[in-house]
Design an enzyme around this catalytic site. Sequence first.
Site, PDB file in Angstrom:
ATOM      1  N   ARG A 165       4.431 -16.958   2.321  1.00  0.00           N
ATOM      2  CA  ARG A 165       5.546 -16.980   1.018  1.00  0.00           C
ATOM      3  C   ARG A 165       6.991 -16.453   1.176  1.00  0.00           C
ATOM      4  O   ARG A 165       7.680 -15.834   1.119  1.00  0.00           O
ATOM      5  CB  ARG A 165       5.535 -14.978   1.340  1.00  0.00           C
ATOM      6  CG  ARG A 165       4.479 -13.982   0.737  1.00  0.00           C
ATOM      7  CD  ARG A 165       3.969 -14.731  -0.619  1.00  0.00           C
ATOM      8  NE  ARG A 165       2.877 -13.755  -1.520  1.00  0.00           N
ATOM      9  CZ  ARG A 165       1.532 -13.810  -1.110  1.00  0.00           C
ATOM     10  NH1 ARG A 165       1.423 -15.425  -0.688  1.00  0.00           N
ATOM     11  NH2 ARG A 165       0.768 -13.476  -1.216  1.00  0.00           N
ATOM     12  N   SER A 242       3.296  -7.241  -4.769  1.00  0.00           N
ATOM     13  CA  SER A 242       3.795  -6.725  -3.590  1.00  0.00           C
ATOM     14  C   SER A 242       4.871  -6.830  -3.027  1.00  0.00           C
ATOM     15  O   SER A 242       5.457  -7.370  -3.521  1.00  0.00           O
ATOM     16  CB  SER A 242       3.074  -7.367  -2.133  1.00  0.00           C
ATOM     17  OG  SER A 242       2.599  -7.372  -2.595  1.00  0.00           O
ATOM     18  N   GLU A 338       9.533  -8.625  -0.343  1.00  0.00           N
ATOM     19  CA  GLU A 338       9.010  -9.913  -0.405  1.00  0.00           C
ATOM     20  C   GLU A 338      10.124  -9.996  -1.580  1.00  0.00           C
ATOM     21  O   GLU A 338      10.363 -11.108  -1.922  1.00  0.00           O
ATOM     22  CB  GLU A 338       7.711  -9.367  -0.711  1.00  0.00           C
ATOM     23  CG  GLU A 338       6.797 -10.280  -0.333  1.00  0.00           C
ATOM     24  CD  GLU A 338       6.426 -10.991  -2.080  1.00  0.00           C
ATOM     25  OE1 GLU A 338       6.629 -12.544  -1.827  1.00  0.00           O
ATOM     26  OE2 GLU A 338       5.733 -10.729  -2.859  1.00  0.00           O
TER      27      GLU A 338
HETATM   28  N1  EPU Z   1      -4.778  -1.629   2.632  1.00  0.00           N
HETATM   29  C1  EPU Z   1      -4.788  -1.046   2.803  1.00  0.00           C
HETATM   30  N2  EPU Z   1      -4.342   0.459   1.663  1.00  0.00           N
HETATM   31  C2  EPU Z   1      -3.811  -0.855   0.428  1.00  0.00           C
HETATM   32  C3  EPU Z   1      -4.446  -1.914   0.103  1.00  0.00           C
HETATM   33  C4  EPU Z   1      -3.745  -2.593   1.009  1.00  0.00           C
HETATM   34  O1  EPU Z   1      -5.512  -0.614   3.373  1.00  0.00           O
HETATM   35  O2  EPU Z   1      -3.961   0.609  -0.226  1.00  0.00           O
HETATM   36  C5  EPU Z   1      -5.212  -2.856   3.349  1.00  0.00           C
HETATM   37  C6  EPU Z   1      -6.562  -3.470   3.494  1.00  0.00           C
HETATM   38  O3  EPU Z   1      -7.508  -2.709   4.633  1.00  0.00           O
HETATM   39  C7  EPU Z   1      -6.678  -4.170   2.647  1.00  0.00           C
HETATM   40  C8  EPU Z   1      -5.865  -5.027   3.886  1.00  0.00           C
HETATM   41  O4  EPU Z   1      -5.078  -3.548   3.070  1.00  0.00           O
HETATM   42  O5  EPU Z   1      -8.652  -4.922   3.647  1.00  0.00           O
HETATM   43  C9  EPU Z   1      -5.739  -6.463   2.733  1.00  0.00           C
HETATM   44  O6  EPU Z   1      -5.705  -6.013   0.938  1.00  0.00           O
HETATM   45  P1  EPU Z   1      -5.383  -6.811  -0.607  1.00  0.00           P
HETATM   46  O7  EPU Z   1      -6.389  -7.339  -0.258  1.00  0.00           O
HETATM   47  O8  EPU Z   1      -5.277  -5.785  -1.647  1.00  0.00           O
HETATM   48  O9  EPU Z   1      -3.874  -7.964   0.076  1.00  0.00           O
HETATM   49  P2  EPU Z   1      -2.545  -7.436   0.623  1.00  0.00           P
HETATM   50  O10 EPU Z   1      -2.638  -7.656   1.707  1.00  0.00           O
HETATM   51  O11 EPU Z   1      -2.556  -6.105   0.375  1.00  0.00           O
HETATM   52  C10 EPU Z   1      -1.838  -9.483  -0.258  1.00  0.00           C
HETATM   53  C11 EPU Z   1      -1.196 -10.392  -0.741  1.00  0.00           C
HETATM   54  C12 EPU Z   1      -1.239  -9.853  -2.801  1.00  0.00           C
HETATM   55  C13 EPU Z   1      -2.171 -10.760  -2.742  1.00  0.00           C
HETATM   56  C14 EPU Z   1      -3.645 -10.397  -1.743  1.00  0.00           C
HETATM   57  C15 EPU Z   1      -5.194 -10.859  -2.122  1.00  0.00           C
HETATM   58  C16 EPU Z   1       1.190  -9.985   0.041  1.00  0.00           C
HETATM   59  C17 EPU Z   1       2.252 -10.019   0.445  1.00  0.00           C
HETATM   60  N3  EPU Z   1       0.601  -9.537  -0.696  1.00  0.00           N
HETATM   61  O12 EPU Z   1      -1.610  -8.548  -0.823  1.00  0.00           O
HETATM   62  O13 EPU Z   1      -0.108 -10.742  -3.350  1.00  0.00           O
HETATM   63  O14 EPU Z   1      -2.878 -10.808  -4.223  1.00  0.00           O
HETATM   64  O15 EPU Z   1      -2.946 -10.472  -0.322  1.00  0.00           O
HETATM   65  O16 EPU Z   1      -4.560 -12.529  -1.768  1.00  0.00           O
HETATM   66  O17 EPU Z   1       0.863 -11.063   1.045  1.00  0.00           O
HETATM   67  C18 EPU Z   1       1.972 -10.610  -4.307  1.00  0.00           C
HETATM   68  O18 EPU Z   1       2.086 -11.267  -3.525  1.00  0.00           O
HETATM   69  O19 EPU Z   1       3.092 -10.130  -4.932  1.00  0.00           O
HETATM   70  C19 EPU Z   1       0.796 -10.316  -3.750  1.00  0.00           C
HETATM   71  C20 EPU Z   1       0.369  -8.863  -4.738  1.00  0.00           C
END
Ligand code: EPU
Length: 345
Positions: A165, A242, A338
């Site tokens: 990012r 995010s 972010e």
């Molecule tokens: N998780 C929780 N609770 C929550 C959300 C997430 O415990 O409410 C934990 C879980 O362990 C889950 C892990 O976080 O397995 C990963 O969650 P998720 O797959 O939803 O992804 P994220 O890390 O929360 C990132 C990106 C998103 C992208 C997703 C999928 C960043 C800052 N965000 O989110 O990007 O869509 O992965 O690849 O890296 C964005 O940049 O605006 C965005 C939405």
Amino acid sequence: MTLLIEKNVSLLGYNSLALEAIAEHFCVVKSVDDIQQAIAFARDQRLTIIVLGAGSNVVLRHHLAGLVVHVQITGVQFERIEHDVLLHIGAGENWSSMVEYCLQNNWFGIENLILIPGNVGAAPVQNIGAYGVELSDSFVSLEAIDIATGKVHVMQRDHCEFGYRDSVFKNSARDKYIITRLCLKLSLKPNMVWHYPALKAALEAKTAVSEAPLTPHVIAASVTEIRRQKLPDPKVLPNAGSFFKNPVITREVAERLLIGHPNLPVYQNELGECKVPAGWLIEQCGYKGLRQGSVGVHPLQALVLVNYGGDNAAELLAFSETIKVEVEQTFGIHLELEPTVYGSF
Ligand code: EPU
């Protein structure tokens, strides 16, 4: 044609958090010539320039001094080179529509990035990424105008310093260029990425039921489903995706944390660093679904802050600060915002 530059323009309709912000000066640019006129105007009036794409990754404070330049350069050209396609895309094109267009043509490589809000010109700034793929994987070069000189530059990938990012446009080149065009290299042969846990689980469930072969189209359909389930549509519930980056910590710090928090999810990268999900940290602190005044944490994805009807960034930024402090006190981990914050109160 002479460029229209307006004064005191509301940006309410130009940011996905639906915050009320006023641009001191504002213009819409549709060509390199428009941008050069905007730069000349800013130079004459001694105004700083703020570049605004679709406004889906910004937090706008109430007052934006200077000239806000909203980029609407459109158009797509492509050339086939053996098994690849080189695409030249105008910065003002909608990103997700481009992904769909590429899928329709069977050009592969960005299918995991479907439904990411925003325009093509903003994609390299934060090196958009999702479900195991980042823009930098298919990036070739971009064309940008240097705000100091008005000259057009072509920047190759090494110049852009892509990270998680992150890019040079968030660091040393911040606010110095206006990106006008992006060149991507896609493949005519599928090279599917489906190791990301949530995607893998969804695909396994899907292919088990339908026995359908795995294709980039199936991946795009699964990503679409996952995103629609978890991420609020900004048109319905204003948000900027995010709100925090997933923090990267050392292995030693991760191991120490795991003693007190054995369920902490830890993903190790190629460099041996550990990425931990900020959504998990926020959820553990009890903020998931919590609403405070007109802002809140989304009930299905703790990394997304939403605006339930407030019109200024102060409340949202104060709330995000509370979350940061709580995460820091509980886990000793510092969260970084972010989206980019612009303007003053
Ligand atoms: N998780 C929780 N609770 C929550 C959300 C997430 O415990 O409410 C934990 C879980 O362990 C889950 C892990 O976080 O397995 C990963 O969650 P998720 O797959 O939803 O992804 P994220 O890390 O929360 C990132 C990106 C998103 C992208 C997703 C999928 C960043 C800052 N965000 O989110 O990007 O869509 O992965 O690849 O890296 C964005 O940049 O605006 C965005 C939405």
